[in-house]
Motif scaffolding. Sequence first.
Motif, PDB file in Angstrom:
ATOM      1  N   SER A   1       1.034  53.081 -13.887  1.00  0.00           N
ATOM      2  CA  SER A   1       2.147  52.540 -13.277  1.00  0.00           C
ATOM      3  C   SER A   1       2.322  51.230 -13.841  1.00  0.00           C
ATOM      4  CB  SER A   1       2.012  52.564 -11.833  1.00  0.00           C
ATOM      5  OG  SER A   1       1.790  51.531 -11.195  1.00  0.00           O
ATOM      6  N   LEU A   2       3.208  50.754 -13.201  1.00  0.00           N
ATOM      7  CA  LEU A   2       3.640  49.501 -13.674  1.00  0.00           C
ATOM      8  C   LEU A   2       2.662  48.593 -13.013  1.00  0.00           C
ATOM      9  CD1 LEU A   2       7.298  50.059 -13.178  1.00  0.00           C
ATOM     10  CD2 LEU A   2       5.985  51.163 -14.817  1.00  0.00           C
TER      11      LEU A   2
ATOM     12  N   SER B   1       5.751  51.526  -6.334  1.00  0.00           N
ATOM     13  CA  SER B   1       5.827  53.002  -6.288  1.00  0.00           C
ATOM     14  C   SER B   1       7.270  53.512  -6.258  1.00  0.00           C
ATOM     15  CB  SER B   1       5.058  53.543  -5.077  1.00  0.00           C
ATOM     16  OG  SER B   1       3.686  53.273  -5.240  1.00  0.00           O
ATOM     17  N   GLY B   2       8.152  52.764  -5.600  1.00  0.00           N
ATOM     18  CA  GLY B   2       9.556  53.207  -5.513  1.00  0.00           C
ATOM     19  C   GLY B   2      10.202  53.265  -6.878  1.00  0.00           C
ATOM     20  N   ILE B   3       9.999  52.231  -7.658  1.00  0.00           N
ATOM     21  CA  ILE B   3      10.630  52.201  -8.993  1.00  0.00           C
ATOM     22  C   ILE B   3      10.028  53.283  -9.884  1.00  0.00           C
ATOM     23  CG2 ILE B   3       9.317  50.048  -9.321  1.00  0.00           C
ATOM     24  CD1 ILE B   3      10.798  49.447 -11.757  1.00  0.00           C
ATOM     25  N   TRP B   4       8.699  53.467  -9.758  1.00  0.00           N
ATOM     26  CA  TRP B   4       8.075  54.539 -10.548  1.00  0.00           C
ATOM     27  C   TRP B   4       8.685  55.895 -10.181  1.00  0.00           C
ATOM     28  CZ3 TRP B   4       5.089  54.785 -14.768  1.00  0.00           C
ATOM     29  CH2 TRP B   4       4.602  56.048 -15.118  1.00  0.00           C
TER      30      TRP B   4
ATOM     31  N   GLU C   1       7.386  62.116  -8.868  1.00  0.00           N
ATOM     32  CA  GLU C   1       6.320  62.020  -7.860  1.00  0.00           C
ATOM     33  C   GLU C   1       4.904  61.904  -8.433  1.00  0.00           C
ATOM     34  OE1 GLU C   1       6.220  65.574  -5.430  1.00  0.00           O
ATOM     35  OE2 GLU C   1       6.531  66.855  -7.171  1.00  0.00           O
ATOM     36  N   HIS C   2       4.735  62.067  -9.739  1.00  0.00           N
ATOM     37  CA  HIS C   2       3.382  61.990 -10.328  1.00  0.00           C
ATOM     38  C   HIS C   2       3.175  60.644 -11.003  1.00  0.00           C
ATOM     39  CE1 HIS C   2       2.603  66.164  -9.467  1.00  0.00           C
ATOM     40  NE2 HIS C   2       3.801  66.446  -9.943  1.00  0.00           N
TER      41      HIS C   2
ATOM     42  N   GLY D   1      -7.109  58.742  -3.845  1.00  0.00           N
ATOM     43  CA  GLY D   1      -6.188  57.891  -4.615  1.00  0.00           C
ATOM     44  C   GLY D   1      -4.949  58.694  -4.938  1.00  0.00           C
ATOM     45  N   CYS D   2      -4.222  59.074  -3.878  1.00  0.00           N
ATOM     46  CA  CYS D   2      -3.217  60.143  -3.979  1.00  0.00           C
ATOM     47  C   CYS D   2      -1.842  59.681  -4.438  1.00  0.00           C
ATOM     48  CB  CYS D   2      -3.095  60.860  -2.640  1.00  0.00           C
ATOM     49  SG  CYS D   2      -2.498  59.767  -1.325  1.00  0.00           S
ATOM     50  N   GLY D   3      -1.620  58.372  -4.591  1.00  0.00           N
ATOM     51  CA  GLY D   3      -0.270  57.937  -4.945  1.00  0.00           C
ATOM     52  C   GLY D   3       0.718  58.390  -3.887  1.00  0.00           C
TER      53      GLY D   3
END
Length: 341
Positions: free
Chosen positions: A3-4, A68-71, A77-78, A127-129
């Motif tokens: 991720s970022l 997480s929103g931007i990703w 979703e992954h 660590g489910c994101g």
Amino acid sequence: MISLRGACASTLLTTTVTRHSIFFAGSNLQPLKRLRGGAIRANGSLAVNAADDQRLKKGIAEFYDESSGIWENIWGEHMHHGFYDPDAIVQISDHRSAQIRMIEQALLFASVTEDSSKKPRSIVDVGCGIGGSSRYVSRKYGAECCGITLSPVQAERAQALATAQGLANKVSFQVADALNQPFPDGKFDLVWSMESGEHMPDKLKFVSELARVAAPGATIIIVTWCHRDLYPTEESLRPDEKRLLDKICDGFYLPAWCSTADYIKLLESLSLEDIKAADWSDNVAPFWPAVIRSALTWDGLTSLLRSGWKTIRGALVMPLMIEGFKKGVIKFSIITCRKPE
Ligand code: SAH
């Protein structure tokens, strides 16, 4: 992770603090203390260690809350690498299927069966994101899946997506620490950690928890970022390699890295069986260039600027991931094993 991501140290050891002593796990076999920024020094104070770990956890939670929103908007979703054929020409549209392929390849590598009498029924996603893997494996096997993350925003979003996809009775998500999991011993027959291990400040505690919640005979799958294995003549990475990893740690909230060989030693020390590992670095090579390209689009740039400093700082170190893979200091590893019956 992907991720970022961000904090760190580039050496290989982890420390586990018990009442009177520090045990370590790693290549050097001496009690060691990890310092932020990559160095490791002998026998530091326990209080500082605990404070460092708390700071790291808070940073990870905030980082994923923020990014997480931007990703999800850009990548879905992954929040993990895609798996590609080495040297294949990759189309933009291939990336999401490559992320699914990563999950499938990991299951295949670990020989997780779809045979109805032996397939997993109870899975933990450590660590489910936002729960992409949890929902995927739950659907694939008809299994129940519990996901844990440090990020409240991720847990909530993961649950909302599960409800929207009709999986609310099968998968559940909560904010919890992988190093102190809220589950009884032996609960799960598949233990899944996709790109979360690199965030764990204590690798021995991490794998011990994975083993503890695994049922007898359960499969454990760890897909994670490692540094290269050390040569027998080396005691640590080279200074230039450490500097590179330290910068990545700062951007992505990562503690000290370890090698694949270190993971194998840890799993062996826990008497886990059928330990297997592979280096998939060549299979993930197209991924970071694609992430950078997506960040440089109008949508990517405006979302980044709106998202906040932690996300921007993560984005700024993305080119260093490419450099790390090219220099061979970063390895994308899968490590699997089985808990004895
Ligand atoms: N496995 C997911 C997300 C990877 S991103 C996917 O493939 O989509 C890394 C994840 O690890 C984030 O959800 C982060 O919150 C989680 N994580 C990092 N350290 C953790 C810890 N100590 N306990 C629980 N989750 C952790």
